[in-house]
Design an enzyme around this catalytic site. Structure first.
Site, PDB file in Angstrom:
ATOM      1  N   LEU A   1       0.841  -1.189   0.000  1.00  0.00           N
ATOM      2  CA  LEU A   1       0.000   0.000   0.000  1.00  0.00           C
ATOM      3  C   LEU A   1       0.881   1.245   0.000  1.00  0.00           C
ATOM      4  O   LEU A   1       0.395   2.362  -0.050  1.00  0.00           O
ATOM      5  CB  LEU A   1      -0.975  -0.041   1.178  1.00  0.00           C
ATOM      6  CG  LEU A   1      -1.830  -1.321   1.123  1.00  0.00           C
ATOM      7  CD1 LEU A   1      -2.827  -1.380   2.261  1.00  0.00           C
ATOM      8  CD2 LEU A   1      -2.556  -1.465  -0.212  1.00  0.00           C
TER       9      LEU A   1
ATOM     10  N   ALA B   1       3.757  -3.464 -11.704  1.00  0.00           N
ATOM     11  CA  ALA B   1       4.190  -2.574 -10.611  1.00  0.00           C
ATOM     12  C   ALA B   1       5.356  -1.685 -11.025  1.00  0.00           C
ATOM     13  O   ALA B   1       6.272  -2.126 -11.707  1.00  0.00           O
ATOM     14  CB  ALA B   1       4.603  -3.408  -9.398  1.00  0.00           C
TER      15      ALA B   1
ATOM     16  N   THR C   1       6.924   1.798 -21.110  1.00  0.00           N
ATOM     17  CA  THR C   1       6.262   3.046 -21.480  1.00  0.00           C
ATOM     18  C   THR C   1       6.885   3.650 -22.734  1.00  0.00           C
ATOM     19  O   THR C   1       8.076   3.449 -23.016  1.00  0.00           O
ATOM     20  CB  THR C   1       6.338   4.064 -20.321  1.00  0.00           C
ATOM     21  OG1 THR C   1       5.964   5.350 -20.798  1.00  0.00           O
ATOM     22  CG2 THR C   1       7.729   4.160 -19.735  1.00  0.00           C
ATOM     23  N   ASP C   2       6.058   4.413 -23.443  1.00  0.00           N
ATOM     24  CA  ASP C   2       6.527   5.195 -24.592  1.00  0.00           C
ATOM     25  C   ASP C   2       7.672   6.119 -24.207  1.00  0.00           C
ATOM     26  O   ASP C   2       8.524   6.455 -25.029  1.00  0.00           O
ATOM     27  CB  ASP C   2       5.376   6.039 -25.122  1.00  0.00           C
ATOM     28  CG  ASP C   2       4.798   6.921 -24.025  1.00  0.00           C
ATOM     29  OD1 ASP C   2       4.309   6.355 -23.024  1.00  0.00           O
ATOM     30  OD2 ASP C   2       4.862   8.156 -24.139  1.00  0.00           O
ATOM     31  N   GLU C   3       7.674   6.537 -22.917  1.00  0.00           N
ATOM     32  CA  GLU C   3       8.662   7.546 -22.517  1.00  0.00           C
ATOM     33  C   GLU C   3      10.087   7.007 -22.569  1.00  0.00           C
ATOM     34  O   GLU C   3      11.039   7.780 -22.528  1.00  0.00           O
ATOM     35  CB  GLU C   3       8.339   8.082 -21.120  1.00  0.00           C
ATOM     36  CG  GLU C   3       7.002   8.782 -21.059  1.00  0.00           C
ATOM     37  CD  GLU C   3       6.855   9.681 -19.842  1.00  0.00           C
ATOM     38  OE1 GLU C   3       7.865  10.187 -19.343  1.00  0.00           O
ATOM     39  OE2 GLU C   3       5.712   9.855 -19.392  1.00  0.00           O
TER      40      GLU C   3
ATOM     41  N   TYR D   1      12.033   8.976 -14.308  1.00  0.00           N
ATOM     42  CA  TYR D   1      11.005   7.934 -14.468  1.00  0.00           C
ATOM     43  C   TYR D   1      11.278   7.113 -15.724  1.00  0.00           C
ATOM     44  O   TYR D   1      11.353   5.884 -15.685  1.00  0.00           O
ATOM     45  CB  TYR D   1       9.613   8.558 -14.543  1.00  0.00           C
ATOM     46  CG  TYR D   1       8.552   7.622 -15.094  1.00  0.00           C
ATOM     47  CD1 TYR D   1       8.133   6.516 -14.356  1.00  0.00           C
ATOM     48  CD2 TYR D   1       7.991   7.823 -16.359  1.00  0.00           C
ATOM     49  CE1 TYR D   1       7.184   5.631 -14.867  1.00  0.00           C
ATOM     50  CE2 TYR D   1       7.040   6.954 -16.869  1.00  0.00           C
ATOM     51  CZ  TYR D   1       6.640   5.862 -16.126  1.00  0.00           C
ATOM     52  OH  TYR D   1       5.695   4.985 -16.633  1.00  0.00           O
TER      53      TYR D   1
ATOM     54  N   ALA E   1      13.944   6.837 -17.477  1.00  0.00           N
ATOM     55  CA  ALA E   1      15.212   6.098 -17.397  1.00  0.00           C
ATOM     56  C   ALA E   1      15.027   4.829 -16.569  1.00  0.00           C
ATOM     57  O   ALA E   1      15.567   3.768 -16.914  1.00  0.00           O
ATOM     58  CB  ALA E   1      16.288   6.987 -16.788  1.00  0.00           C
ATOM     59  N   SER E   2      14.230   4.923 -15.490  1.00  0.00           N
ATOM     60  CA  SER E   2      14.029   3.722 -14.653  1.00  0.00           C
ATOM     61  C   SER E   2      13.233   2.666 -15.418  1.00  0.00           C
ATOM     62  O   SER E   2      13.452   1.471 -15.257  1.00  0.00           O
ATOM     63  CB  SER E   2      13.339   4.088 -13.333  1.00  0.00           C
ATOM     64  OG  SER E   2      11.956   4.343 -13.520  1.00  0.00           O
TER      65      SER E   2
ATOM     66  N   GLY F   1      12.696  17.911 -18.231  1.00  0.00           N
ATOM     67  CA  GLY F   1      12.598  16.485 -18.564  1.00  0.00           C
ATOM     68  C   GLY F   1      11.240  16.122 -19.136  1.00  0.00           C
ATOM     69  O   GLY F   1      10.958  14.954 -19.380  1.00  0.00           O
TER      70      GLY F   1
END
Ligand SMILES: NC(=O)c1ccc[n+]([C@@H]2O[C@H](COP(=O)([O-])OP(=O)(O)OC[C@H]3O[C@@H](n4cnc5c(N)ncnc54)[C@H](O)[C@@H]3O)[C@@H](O)[C@H]2O)c1
Length: 341
Positions: free
Chosen positions: A36, A86, A129-131, A154, A156-157, A291
């Site tokens: 949570l 996740a 993701t597209d990013e 984000y 990059a991760s 960014g």
């Protein structure tokens, strides 16, 4: 035999829709490690697990922070599919405090890959993701396996997660399948995300900030219903071939793509559905969000060739979402505002 699935992120926005779709469309058993922390929310699961013994008997949730290895005491048993949804997912938070954010996303990926190495599922399906590609210029739409060029912590991760999965695919022959998708919308989304924010501001007659280029061109995205996305994943599990090394030099990857609209078009549609005027200001994305990329775009033709495209037009999805939030103002954090709509 009934299939058994490990689904991560089920307390999150996309994962809860994935769980719902699995319960509705299959007879699979689903094991969900949930936290949570990291924006998991048990309110998202309650509608599927309370008062539906036929569904709740197929779901097992257990508390588990995936940034640590999944303990043997979790006794998950053999799994057919590992579905990894996740991740910490909010770009602004990744920019404010990058190190714990990136660490979480990398460590949870490692936990999942190491779990899968032991469990030997038929498929490990991972949500990217597209990013990861960075911005798309002009009319260009990124194709699967284009150059990865992330713009913020984000993305990059997320690129790191895909890279790790690809390395485990090659080194340990894990049956990895990757998808990349963008701007999911649906009921149950955190109020900080774009669509709930616009609904809240339009209802309160506040000004909506629309990210734009310095010369005033509004940012643009592809938008897809998270329920449609869940359908696409089930389609992939049924129809997509798992590529193996050394016959192939990379794992299977598909883009799951919705319809392109500018952020301003989305805000205007929401205001029209609410029957209220849209007050907005264009804000240069360079100043407001380092960014941040003006346009993301993915080519979805590979998945269309495999027989999947979204069923519902975007405007119908938006109508449905607006109605849902208006009836549940607590999800907007505005008990009073929604009641007047
Ligand atoms: N929402 C979008 O528009 C979008 C677009 C493209 C890709 N994605 C990807 O979709 C996935 C889900 O995004 P979302 O919008 O549902 O986000 P969300 O924040 O609503 O949910 C994230 C989920 O991940 C779980 N999680 C995070 N860290 C964890 C950890 N250490 N251990 C266990 N669980 C952990 C959270 O508990 C939560 O259930 C992410 O991988 C994200 O990168 C989202």
């Amino acid at each position: 035999m009934t299939r058994h699935v490990l689904l991560t992120g089920a307390g999150g926005f996309v994962g809860s829709h994935m769980l719902h779709r699995i319960l509705e469309d299959t007879d699979w058993r689903v094991t969900c490690p949930v936290t949570l922390r990291h924006h998991g929310n048990s309110d998202r699961l309650a509608p599927y697990l309370e008062g539906r013994p036929d569904w709740s008997s197929r779901v097992r949730t257990f508390l588990c922070d995936l940034s640590c290895p999944i303990p043997a005491t979790a006794e998950i048993g053999p799994v057919d599919y590992v579905l990894n949804v996740a991740s910490e997912s909010h770009v602004d938070r990744s920019i404010t405090n990058p190190a714990p954010f990136v660490r979480n996303n990398v460590e949870l990926m490692l936990s999942l890959l190491e779990f899968a190495r032991q469990a030997q599922p038929e498929v490990l399906l991972h949500m990217g993701t597209d990013e990861e590609y960075g911005p798309a210029y002009g009319d260009y739409k990124h194709r699967e396996w284009d150059t990865v060029l992330p713009s913020n912590p984000y993305s990059a991760s997320k690129a790191a997660q895909s890279a790790l999965a690809t390395a485990w695919w090659r080194t340990y022959q894990l049956p990895v399948m990757l998808t990349r998708t963008m701007n999911l919308i649906s009921p149950c989304q955190d109020r900080e995300k774009y669509v709930p924010t616009v609904i809240r501001k339009v209802l309160a007659e506040e000004t909506v900030q629309i990210h734009a280029s310095p010369d005033g061109v509004p940012g643009s995205r592809h938008w897809i219903d998270a329920r449609e996305f869940a359908g696409a994943w089930l389609h992939l599990l049924e129809h997509a071939p798992v590529q193996h090394h050394p016959e192939h030099d990379r794992p299977t990857m598909y883009h799951v793509v919705g319809e392109e609209r500018s952020n301003l078009e989305i805000a205007q549609t929401i205001a029209d559905l609410l029957g209220k005027p849209l007050k907005y200001e264009l804000v240069s994305f360079h100043a407001s969000r380092p960014g941040h990329d003006l346009r993301y775009a993915l080519d979805g033709s590979k998945l269309a060739d495999l027989g999947w495209t979204p069923r519902r037009p975007l405007e119908e999805t938006l109508r449905d979402i607006v109605d849902w939030y208006v009836q549940r103002p607590a999800w907007l954090g505005t008990e009073a505002t929604g009641a007047t709509a």
